[in-house]
Design a protein around this motif. Structure first.
Motif, mmCIF file in Angstrom:
data_model
loop_
_atom_site.group_PDB
_atom_site.id
_atom_site.type_symbol
_atom_site.label_atom_id
_atom_site.label_comp_id
_atom_site.label_asym_id
_atom_site.label_seq_id
_atom_site.Cartn_x
_atom_site.Cartn_y
_atom_site.Cartn_z
ATOM 1 N N MET A 38 0.972 -2.006 -0.196
ATOM 2 C CA MET A 38 0.025 -0.099 0.583
ATOM 3 C C MET A 38 0.967 1.331 -0.090
ATOM 4 S SD MET A 38 -2.715 -1.732 -0.474
ATOM 5 C CE MET A 38 -3.946 0.181 -0.267
ATOM 6 N N ASN A 39 2.351 1.595 0.875
ATOM 7 C CA ASN A 39 2.490 2.550 1.109
ATOM 8 C C ASN A 39 3.666 2.269 -0.991
ATOM 9 O OD1 ASN A 39 2.901 2.976 3.440
ATOM 10 N ND2 ASN A 39 4.565 1.817 4.040
ATOM 11 N N SER A 40 3.661 1.697 -1.556
ATOM 12 C CA SER A 40 3.951 1.614 -2.706
ATOM 13 C C SER A 40 3.224 2.351 -3.629
ATOM 14 C CB SER A 40 4.648 0.289 -3.519
ATOM 15 O OG SER A 40 3.737 -0.752 -3.411
ATOM 16 N N GLN A 41 1.874 2.688 -3.601
ATOM 17 C CA GLN A 41 0.499 3.296 -3.959
ATOM 18 C C GLN A 41 0.343 4.099 -3.535
ATOM 19 O OE1 GLN A 41 -2.282 -0.168 -5.550
ATOM 20 N NE2 GLN A 41 -1.198 -1.025 -3.963
ATOM 21 N N GLY A 42 1.240 5.020 -2.898
ATOM 22 C CA GLY A 42 1.002 6.753 -1.615
ATOM 23 C C GLY A 42 0.569 6.311 -0.718
ATOM 24 N N GLY A 101 -5.366 -4.871 15.533
ATOM 25 C CA GLY A 101 -4.847 -6.250 15.445
ATOM 26 C C GLY A 101 -3.847 -6.026 14.361
ATOM 27 N N VAL A 102 -3.785 -7.584 13.942
ATOM 28 C CA VAL A 102 -3.208 -7.918 12.563
ATOM 29 C C VAL A 102 -3.929 -7.480 11.496
ATOM 30 C CG1 VAL A 102 -4.062 -10.054 12.699
ATOM 31 C CG2 VAL A 102 -2.262 -10.072 11.962
ATOM 32 N N GLN A 103 -4.964 -7.200 10.831
ATOM 33 C CA GLN A 103 -6.271 -6.688 10.345
ATOM 34 C C GLN A 103 -5.780 -5.274 9.814
ATOM 35 O OE1 GLN A 103 -8.688 -8.391 9.094
ATOM 36 N NE2 GLN A 103 -8.177 -7.343 7.033
ATOM 37 N N ALA A 104 -5.515 -5.119 9.014
ATOM 38 C CA ALA A 104 -5.035 -4.482 7.505
ATOM 39 C C ALA A 104 -6.485 -3.867 7.466
ATOM 40 C CB ALA A 104 -4.330 -4.464 6.606
ATOM 41 N N GLU A 105 -7.043 -2.399 7.589
ATOM 42 C CA GLU A 105 -8.250 -1.463 7.591
ATOM 43 C C GLU A 105 -7.500 -0.928 6.882
ATOM 44 O OE1 GLU A 105 -10.038 -0.805 11.113
ATOM 45 O OE2 GLU A 105 -10.864 -2.735 11.105
ATOM 46 N N LEU A 106 -8.518 -0.422 5.486
ATOM 47 C CA LEU A 106 -8.470 1.026 4.665
ATOM 48 C C LEU A 106 -9.219 1.707 4.451
ATOM 49 C CD1 LEU A 106 -6.090 2.411 2.174
ATOM 50 C CD2 LEU A 106 -7.964 1.187 0.457
ATOM 51 N N VAL A 107 -8.696 2.908 4.871
ATOM 52 C CA VAL A 107 -9.940 4.048 5.374
ATOM 53 C C VAL A 107 -10.051 4.932 4.444
ATOM 54 C CG1 VAL A 107 -10.677 5.566 7.225
ATOM 55 C CG2 VAL A 107 -9.771 3.517 8.206
ATOM 56 N N ILE A 108 -10.844 5.343 3.553
ATOM 57 C CA ILE A 108 -11.233 6.006 2.539
ATOM 58 C C ILE A 108 -12.074 6.617 2.521
ATOM 59 C CG2 ILE A 108 -10.642 4.354 0.351
ATOM 60 C CD1 ILE A 108 -13.366 3.407 0.416
ATOM 61 N N SER A 109 -12.181 8.330 2.195
ATOM 62 C CA SER A 109 -12.951 9.139 2.251
ATOM 63 C C SER A 109 -13.182 10.007 1.324
ATOM 64 C CB SER A 109 -12.507 10.074 3.510
ATOM 65 O OG SER A 109 -11.690 11.008 3.282
ATOM 66 N N GLU A 110 -12.509 9.461 0.272
ATOM 67 C CA GLU A 110 -12.830 10.060 -1.375
ATOM 68 C C GLU A 110 -13.903 9.342 -1.630
ATOM 69 O OE1 GLU A 110 -9.438 9.422 -4.088
ATOM 70 O OE2 GLU A 110 -8.189 10.487 -2.842
ATOM 71 N N PRO A 111 -15.017 10.570 -1.952
ATOM 72 C CA PRO A 111 -15.999 9.812 -2.983
ATOM 73 C C PRO A 111 -16.519 9.270 -3.952
ATOM 74 C CG PRO A 111 -16.388 12.253 -2.019
ATOM 75 C CD PRO A 111 -15.033 11.954 -2.137
ATOM 76 N N LEU A 113 -13.957 7.138 -4.720
ATOM 77 C CA LEU A 113 -13.244 5.751 -4.699
ATOM 78 C C LEU A 113 -14.214 5.206 -3.811
ATOM 79 C CD1 LEU A 113 -11.561 4.024 -4.751
ATOM 80 C CD2 LEU A 113 -10.404 5.301 -2.156
ATOM 81 N N VAL A 114 -15.969 5.766 -2.392
ATOM 82 C CA VAL A 114 -15.611 5.346 -1.908
ATOM 83 C C VAL A 114 -17.354 4.559 -3.357
ATOM 84 C CG1 VAL A 114 -18.404 5.251 -0.148
ATOM 85 C CG2 VAL A 114 -16.041 5.831 -0.382
ATOM 86 N N ARG A 115 -17.497 5.509 -4.362
ATOM 87 C CA ARG A 115 -18.606 5.098 -4.863
ATOM 88 C C ARG A 115 -18.155 3.720 -5.667
ATOM 89 N NH1 ARG A 115 -19.618 9.904 -6.430
ATOM 90 N NH2 ARG A 115 -18.182 9.824 -8.804
ATOM 91 N N GLU A 116 -16.747 3.737 -6.233
ATOM 92 C CA GLU A 116 -16.106 3.232 -7.129
ATOM 93 C C GLU A 116 -16.365 1.543 -6.175
ATOM 94 O OE1 GLU A 116 -11.906 2.083 -9.349
ATOM 95 O OE2 GLU A 116 -11.832 3.919 -7.841
ATOM 96 N N VAL A 117 -16.458 1.813 -5.404
ATOM 97 C CA VAL A 117 -16.142 0.181 -4.817
ATOM 98 C C VAL A 117 -17.819 -0.080 -4.325
ATOM 99 C CG1 VAL A 117 -16.248 -1.146 -2.485
ATOM 100 C CG2 VAL A 117 -14.857 -0.019 -2.911
ATOM 101 N N LEU A 118 -18.259 0.485 -4.109
ATOM 102 C CA LEU A 118 -20.566 0.124 -3.684
ATOM 103 C C LEU A 118 -20.463 -0.350 -5.396
ATOM 104 C CD1 LEU A 118 -21.164 3.020 -2.017
ATOM 105 C CD2 LEU A 118 -21.429 0.356 -1.502
ATOM 106 N N GLU A 368 -9.642 1.375 -9.868
ATOM 107 C CA GLU A 368 -8.913 3.053 -11.402
ATOM 108 C C GLU A 368 -7.640 3.130 -10.648
ATOM 109 O OE1 GLU A 368 -9.776 6.706 -13.311
ATOM 110 O OE2 GLU A 368 -11.520 5.574 -12.144
ATOM 111 N N LYS A 369 -7.824 3.489 -9.326
ATOM 112 C CA LYS A 369 -5.912 4.199 -8.748
ATOM 113 C C LYS A 369 -5.672 3.148 -7.833
ATOM 114 C CE LYS A 369 -7.367 8.664 -9.105
ATOM 115 N NZ LYS A 369 -8.031 9.906 -8.285
ATOM 116 N N LEU A 370 -5.569 2.422 -7.530
ATOM 117 C CA LEU A 370 -5.225 0.993 -6.056
ATOM 118 C C LEU A 370 -4.892 -0.347 -6.750
ATOM 119 C CD1 LEU A 370 -6.499 2.696 -3.193
ATOM 120 C CD2 LEU A 370 -4.468 2.870 -4.056
ATOM 121 N N VAL A 371 -4.753 -1.231 -6.458
ATOM 122 C CA VAL A 371 -4.320 -2.511 -5.911
ATOM 123 C C VAL A 371 -4.692 -3.209 -4.877
ATOM 124 C CG1 VAL A 371 -3.179 -4.878 -6.526
ATOM 125 C CG2 VAL A 371 -3.114 -2.973 -8.472
#
Length: 485
Positions: A38-42, A101-111, A113-118, A368-371
Motif C-alpha cells: 500500500m505504501n508503494s501506491q501512495g 490488531g493484525v487486520q489491515a484496514e484501508l480507511v477511505i474518504s474520497e467520494p 473511491l467509495v462510489r467505485e467500490v459500491l 482505477e487507482k489502487l490494487v
C-alpha cells in the motif's frame, strides 16, 4: 538414544516449528507485505505494531478525547467520537492504512473511491467476518449474510417495509404509540424532561407493535439485553487478540455475551411462538436493534437541535399546522413535510447513525487507482464525509438545514457518497423510509402541542455505542401551546 525416543522429541519440535512459522507469517510477514504494497501506491498510515497493530494508540486517543469539553455552537463531534480516524485523515490524507490488531484496514474518504467500490459488480467486496462477540449481536440477520441468503431475506424485508405496509399497518401503530407517550407527558409542562429516555421507550414500543404485534413491556428485556450486548461489542472492537491463548479460555465479556445471547433468543422465541410465525431469531434481533436505536438517535438529536435553534423550530411548527392543523399526521401529508425533511437531513449529517461502508476484499482486485490485496478491510465512515469542508464548505460544523432546501442531490452536488446516513448501494438500510416516517410523525405531534428549550443542566458529550448517543441524556423543557395539551 533410541530411534523411538528421537521420534518422540522430533515430532513435537516439528509441530512447534510449523506453528512458529505460521505465526510469524500471519502476524509479521503478511502485515509488513501489505503495508509495503500500500505504501508503494501512495497509501500511508500509522505503522503496524507486532500483534497489537494500532489498538493501543486508538484506546489512548479515545480516552484523551473523552475528557475534552464540547460546545454547542459548533457541532464538531468527529474528533471526539472517532479521534483516531480524524487525526490520521489529517496526517496521512483522505485514504490511509491502519491496523486493528493484525487486520489491515484501508480507511477511505474520497467520494469517488467509495462510489467505485459500491458500483463494483464482480463480487470482490464482501461483508467483513464479525468478531466472536459481534456474531452474537446480529448472528445471521440481514446485516451480516451474503449471497442467496441475503437476496431472500432482503426480499422479505422489502415487502415488510413496502409503502402500502407503512400506510396501512405501521403508521397507525406509530401514531398510537406517540399518543401514549404524549399522554404520559401531561402534567410535566415547564419541568425538565430527559427526552432521550422518553424516545427510547417510544421507539421500543413502536418496533414491538409493528414488527411483532406485542407491547414494549414484552420487549423490554430484549432491549435491555441488546443494549448491554452492544456495549460489549463496541468495547471488544479494539481489543488485541493474542493468538492461541484467546482460543483456550473465555474472557468475562465473552461469557456475559453468551448469556445475553441465550436470553435474547429465549425472549424472541417466546414472542414468535405467540404469533405462530416462522420468523428468524437473528432477523428479529436486527429489527429490534436497528429499528429502535436509529430512530431513537434521530429523534433525540433533532429535538436537541430544534431546542437550540428556535427559528427552525418555529418554521417546522408552522409547516406542521399548515399540513395537519390539530389532527394527527396522515401519510399524504407526511411525504410533503419539506422543512421537516431539511431539518432531519441536517441532523443526520451532523449526528447520523454510525453507518458506513464496511467491506472485506475477497480476492486481489484492481480499482482505477489502487490494487487491493485479498482480506484487507475497507472502511468508509459517513462521519468523515459528512464533516468534510471540501464537500460542505467552511460552515460544515454549523446547523444549517437550508443546505437541503433543493434536495439531497443539489446539496451534495450530485455526489451520492457525500451523504449516506443509512448506507449506500444495494445494502442500504431497508428500514430507512420507516425510520424517517416514524420520526416525522413523532416530531409533528410534539410540535403541535409544545415549544421546546434546552435545559441548562444539559452536558454535551456524544459517545459511540453502535449509534452516536448523548452520554448524559438530553434534558429539555417543554411548554404547552394550549392549556389542554
Amino acid at each position: 538414544m533410541s530411534a523411538l525416543m528421537k521420534l518422540v522429541i522430533l515430532v513435537p519440535c516439528c509441530f512447534f516449528l510449523v506453528a512458529l512459522i505460521k505465526f510469524l507469517y500471519n502476524y509479521l510477514w503478511t502485515p509488513l507485505r501489505i503495508q509495503h504494497m500500500m505504501n508503494s501506491q501512495g497509501i500511508k498510515g500509522p505503522p503496524y505494531r507486532f500483534i497489537h497493530g494500532n489498538n493501543n494508540q486508538v484506546t489512548r486517543m479515545k480516552v484523551e478525547a473523552s475528557t475534552k469539553p464540547m460546545s454547542l455552537t459548533r457541532h464538531d463531534i468527529f474528533p471526539r467520537v472517532q479521534p483516531h480516524v480524524h487525526s490520521w485523515l489529517n496526517t496521512y490524507g483522505k485514504n490511509y492504512l491502519s491496523w486493528n490488531g493484525v487486520q489491515a484496514e484501508l480507511v477511505i474518504s474520497e467520494p469517488e473511491l467509495v462510489r467505485e467500490v459500491l458500483k463494483n459488480s464482480k463480487k470482490a467486496f464482501l461483508k467483513p467476518k464479525p468478531t466472536l462477540l459481534g456474531s452474537k449481536l446480529l448472528g445471521k440477520g440481514l446485516v451480516m449474510v451474503e449471497g442467496e441468503n441475503w437476496v431472500k431475506q432482503r426480499k422479505l424485508a422489502n415487502f415488510a417495509f413496502h409503502g402500502q405496509s407503512l400506510k396501512q399497518n405501521m403508521i397507525p401503530e406509530v401514531v398510537a404509540s406517540v399518543e401514549t407517550m404524549l399522554e404520559r407527558w401531561k402534567g410535566q409542562e415547564e419541568k425538565e424532561m430527559e427526552v432521550y429516555q422518553e424516545f427510547r421507550l417510544l421507539t421500543a414500543e413502536v418496533i414491538s407493535r409493528t414488527a411483532f404485534g406485542s407491547s414494549y413491556l414484552e420487549g423490554e428485556k430484549i432491549f435491555t439485553m441488546l443494549d448491554k450486548l452492544s456495549i460489549l461489542v463496541i468495547r471488544d472492537i479494539f481489543k488485541t487478540r493474542i493468538p492461541f491463548i484467546s482460543k483456550l479460555w473465555k474472557t468475562a465479556d465473552l461469557v456475559e455475551s453468551e448469556q445475553l445471547q441465550k436470553g435474547i433468543q429465549d425472549c424472541v422465541m417466546e414472542i414468535i411462538m405467540k404469533r405462530e410465525d416462522k420468523d428468524l431469531v437473528d432477523e428479529c434481533k436486527t429489527f429490534y436493534l436497528a429499528g429502535q436505536g436509529n430512530v431513537n438517535s434521530l429523534l433525540g438529536w433533532t429535538v436537541l437541535l430544534l431546542s437550540i435553534h428556535g427559528d427552525w423550530q418555529e418554521k417546522a411548527r408552522r409547516e406542521v399546522f399548515e399540513m395537519f392543523g390539530n389532527q394527527n399526521p396522515h401519510p399524504e401529508g407526511i411525504a410533503k413535510l419539506k422543512t421537516m425533511s431539511m431539518i432531519m437531513n441536517e441532523t443526520l449529517r451532523l449526528y447520523g447513525p454510525s453507518n458506513g461502508l464496511y467491506r472485506r476484499v475477497g480476492r486481489e482486485v484492481q480499482l482505477e487507482k489502487l490494487v487491493l490485496p485479498a482480506n484487507i478491510h475497507l472502511v468508509a465512515l459517513n462521519i468523515a464525509l459528512h464533516n468534510d469542508p471540501q464537500l460542505w464548505g467552511d460552515d460544515v460544523h454549523l446547523f444549517k438545514p437550508e443546505r437541503f432546501a433543493q434536495g439531497i442531490a443539489k446539496a451534495t452536488n450530485h455526489n451520492a457518497a457525500a451523504f449516506f446516513p443509512f448506507g449506500l448501494g444495494t445494502r442500504s438500510c431497508v428500514g430507512m423510509t420507516f425510520a424517517t416516517t416514524e420520526a416525522k410523525i413523532a416530531l409533528s405531534m410534539i410540535l403541535q402541542r409544545y415549544t421546546m428549550t434546552l435545559s441548562p443542566a444539559y452536558v454535551h458529550k456524544p459517545v459511540l455505542l453502535i449509534t452516536y448517543k448523548p452520554q448524559h441524556g438530553i434534558q429539555v423543557i417543554f411548554e404547552a401551546l394550549h392549556k389542554d395539551a
